[in-house]
Scaffold this active site. Sequence first.
Site, PDB file in Angstrom:
ATOM      1  N   SER A   1       0.849  -1.161   0.018  1.00 52.01           N
ATOM      2  CA  SER A   1       0.195  -0.159   0.101  1.00 52.01           C
ATOM      3  C   SER A   1       0.748   1.238   0.055  1.00 52.01           C
ATOM      4  O   SER A   1       0.333   2.502  -0.353  1.00 52.01           O
ATOM      5  CB  SER A   1      -0.818   0.065   1.220  1.00 52.01           C
TER       6      SER A   1
ATOM      7  N   LYS B   1       1.058   4.657   6.656  1.00 54.88           N
ATOM      8  CA  LYS B   1       0.292   5.378   5.604  1.00 54.88           C
ATOM      9  C   LYS B   1       0.913   6.678   5.670  1.00 54.88           C
ATOM     10  O   LYS B   1       1.539   7.200   6.784  1.00 54.88           O
ATOM     11  CB  LYS B   1      -1.115   5.543   5.731  1.00 54.88           C
TER      12      LYS B   1
END
Length: 186
Positions: free
Chosen positions: A44, A82
């Site tokens: 991700s 993230k």
Amino acid sequence: MQEEKTNSFKKELISYLKIIVITAIVVLGCKQFLFAPIKVQGASMYPTYHDKDIIIVSKMSKIERFDQIVFQSPTEDELYIKRVIGLPGDTVEMKDDVLYVNGKAYKEDYVNRQTDDPKQLRITENFTLEQLVNEKKVPEGEYLVLGDNRLRSSDSRHYGLISKDAIYGEAKLTIYPFNRFHIGPK
């Protein structure tokens, strides 16, 4: 003579045990309060981080826009990494693959724009903060986070904002694999 050797051995053993105990306390204290190694899971955050990269996370950092943070997943019992896009008080919008924070457009050089689908028009779908979380601004104590590999990232677009209390720390250093070693943001 034998008794002196035994006493000397005991003193030396106690000395080594003290060193081991003190070292363990320092290492555990640092890991608990200052920094810790984390293994990246998944793609991700590609190309910034690759699956199985080992990074060092600072637990003392002040979180700023575009920092890469590690936090407790709101949906699973694991840590996620993230990029912070929206800070408390920010308005956030994505329009035609351009990020707008507080009305200012940002170029996102870190985003993976490669795709196997030639018909893929956008890497990041259009959204406003209000559409995602029913808020005009990021509330105090909350953060909007997105993965760098937007087509393969579960992030604030899917599970909402991240609480400050869920943040484990900021990624500061990639230590493995050695050919990807670097300090600071990428």
